[in-house]
Scaffold this motif. Structure first.
Motif, PDB file in Angstrom:
ATOM      1  N   SER A  45       0.838  -1.200   0.000  1.00 35.14           N
ATOM      2  CA  SER A  45       0.000   0.000   0.000  1.00 35.14           C
ATOM      3  C   SER A  45       0.881   1.262   0.000  1.00 35.14           C
ATOM      4  CB  SER A  45      -0.961  -0.116   1.184  1.00 35.14           C
ATOM      5  OG  SER A  45      -1.213   1.090   1.735  1.00 35.14           O
ATOM      6  N   VAL A  48       2.321   1.697  -3.531  1.00 35.57           N
ATOM      7  CA  VAL A  48       1.293   2.226  -4.450  1.00 35.57           C
ATOM      8  C   VAL A  48       1.146   3.729  -4.219  1.00 35.57           C
ATOM      9  CG1 VAL A  48      -1.180   2.190  -4.984  1.00 35.57           C
ATOM     10  CG2 VAL A  48       0.064   0.028  -4.702  1.00 35.57           C
ATOM     11  N   GLN A  49       1.121   4.117  -2.935  1.00 36.20           N
ATOM     12  CA  GLN A  49       1.019   5.545  -2.590  1.00 36.20           C
ATOM     13  C   GLN A  49       2.199   6.332  -3.166  1.00 36.20           C
ATOM     14  OE1 GLN A  49       0.069   5.811   1.624  1.00 36.20           O
ATOM     15  NE2 GLN A  49       1.133   7.776   1.683  1.00 36.20           N
ATOM     16  N   HIS A  51       3.939   5.566  -5.754  1.00 32.78           N
ATOM     17  CA  HIS A  51       3.742   5.632  -7.214  1.00 32.78           C
ATOM     18  C   HIS A  51       2.745   6.746  -7.564  1.00 32.78           C
ATOM     19  CE1 HIS A  51       2.941   4.493 -11.342  1.00 32.78           C
ATOM     20  NE2 HIS A  51       1.665   4.348 -11.041  1.00 32.78           N
ATOM     21  N   LEU A  52       1.622   6.767  -6.849  1.00 35.21           N
ATOM     22  CA  LEU A  52       0.558   7.732  -7.187  1.00 35.21           C
ATOM     23  C   LEU A  52       0.944   9.163  -6.822  1.00 35.21           C
ATOM     24  CD1 LEU A  52      -2.575   5.668  -6.033  1.00 35.21           C
ATOM     25  CD2 LEU A  52      -1.734   6.007  -8.369  1.00 35.21           C
ATOM     26  N   ASP A  86      -4.314  -7.486  -6.858  1.00 28.51           N
ATOM     27  CA  ASP A  86      -5.117  -6.659  -5.958  1.00 28.51           C
ATOM     28  C   ASP A  86      -4.300  -5.623  -5.202  1.00 28.51           C
ATOM     29  OD1 ASP A  86      -7.747  -7.281  -5.949  1.00 28.51           O
ATOM     30  OD2 ASP A  86      -7.763  -7.941  -3.840  1.00 28.51           O
ATOM     31  N   HIS A  87      -3.156  -6.062  -4.664  1.00 28.86           N
ATOM     32  CA  HIS A  87      -2.406  -5.195  -3.748  1.00 28.86           C
ATOM     33  C   HIS A  87      -1.336  -4.359  -4.439  1.00 28.86           C
ATOM     34  CE1 HIS A  87      -4.261  -6.567  -0.063  1.00 28.86           C
ATOM     35  NE2 HIS A  87      -4.238  -7.783  -0.570  1.00 28.86           N
ATOM     36  N   HIS A  91      -2.172  -1.434  -9.613  1.00 32.49           N
ATOM     37  CA  HIS A  91      -2.133  -0.023  -9.202  1.00 32.49           C
ATOM     38  C   HIS A  91      -0.858   0.707  -9.601  1.00 32.49           C
ATOM     39  CE1 HIS A  91      -5.561  -1.244  -6.874  1.00 32.49           C
ATOM     40  NE2 HIS A  91      -4.834  -2.197  -6.340  1.00 32.49           N
TER      41      HIS A  91
END
Ligand code: F6R
Length: 250
Positions: A45, A48-49, A51-52, A86-87, A91
């Motif tokens: 998580s 992903v954060q 990356h975003l 999913d994880h 994303h």
């Protein structure tokens, strides 16, 4: 071996994510070994954060997952391929052909394991391998006893592991597949940097055994002590028995 103890799981996930992000940012074509399980969810998580929010770029990253259940289709929410989609994979900007998870539905599982080894070799080997630890001391699904020269193969899961993972199967350990494919201990030790993350009281006894007792195939994670570059990140609960026993010895 470097052992880092953090005040809580959140801080452990932060430290692990920052080591992985560092590998991705500093290497033009990183090859990561990835794990699944509850411990990894917080780490993915944060990646992903990153990356975003900061544009952490996965476009040149190749990954190899440690393991997969035998007999579960990708569509099954309990399969590790599904977990990874999913994880993480869904994303970030990883290329689909750069992502590898053993195929637990392959017609010839031995050939699948050999092809997996070959693919890791062809990618230039794993630079950073992320690991969790099971209550049996397994890394990947290397249940006791797993020879230290073991390579990717089919294994039978320990009843303790099937109980540990029952949560994803409606709490019923009998529904957890009996067989899995896993990288071997030797496959794992081939990675250039190993990063083990463990949190919570349920991991405290096995962490102490892995870090302090005999290096033995009966505790696969004890093999990490043979590796020249291994980082272990623990929260205080997982570190407690190791810290108490280390204080007694010194
Ligand atoms: C999963 C894997 C396992 C887990 C271990 C810890 O791909 O390789 O070794 O890392 O069982 O699982 P959790 O984090 O669920 O306690």
């Amino acid at each position: 071996m470097q052992v880092i103890v953090t005040p809580d799981p959140g801080a452990a996930f932060q430290q692990a994510a920052s080591i992985i992000a560092g590998e991705i940012r500093s290497n033009p074509s990183p090859v990561l070994g990835l794990a699944t399980g509850r411990t990894m969810e917080g780490i993915y998580s944060l990646l992903v954060q990153d990356h975003l929010q900061n544009g952490l770029d996965f476009s040149t990253t190749t990954s190899f997952n440690l393991d997969e259940y035998v007999g579960l289709p990708v569509s099954s929410p309990q399969s590790y391929r599904h977990y990874m989609n999913d994880h993480l994979f869904a994303h970030v900007n990883m290329r689909a052909d750069h992502v590898h998870v053993p195929d637990g539905l392959a017609e010839d599982l031995n050939a699948e394991c050999q092809a997996y080894e070959q693919a890791i070799y062809d990618a230039g080997g794993i630079g950073l391998q992320l690991l969790g630890i099971g209550e049996t001391g397994h890394i990947g699904f290397n249940e006791p006893p797993s020879p230290f020269d073991s390579r990717t193969r089919q294994v039978t899961l320990h009843p303790v592991t099937r109980r540990q993972n029952a949560g994803m199967f409606g709490g019923d350990a009998n529904k957890v597949p009996e067989k899995a494919l896993t990288m071997g201990v030797d496959t794992i030790l081939d990675a250039r940097h190993l990063l083990l993350v463990a949190c919570g009281r349920s991991k405290a006894d096995i962490i102490a055994r892995a870090l302090l007792d005999t290096v033995t195939p009966d505790v696969s994670a004890s093999a990490l002590r043979l590796h020249p570059h291994c980082t272990v990140i623990l929260d205080t609960a997982a570190a407690r028995v190791w810290q108490e026993r280390s204080a007694l010895v010194s």
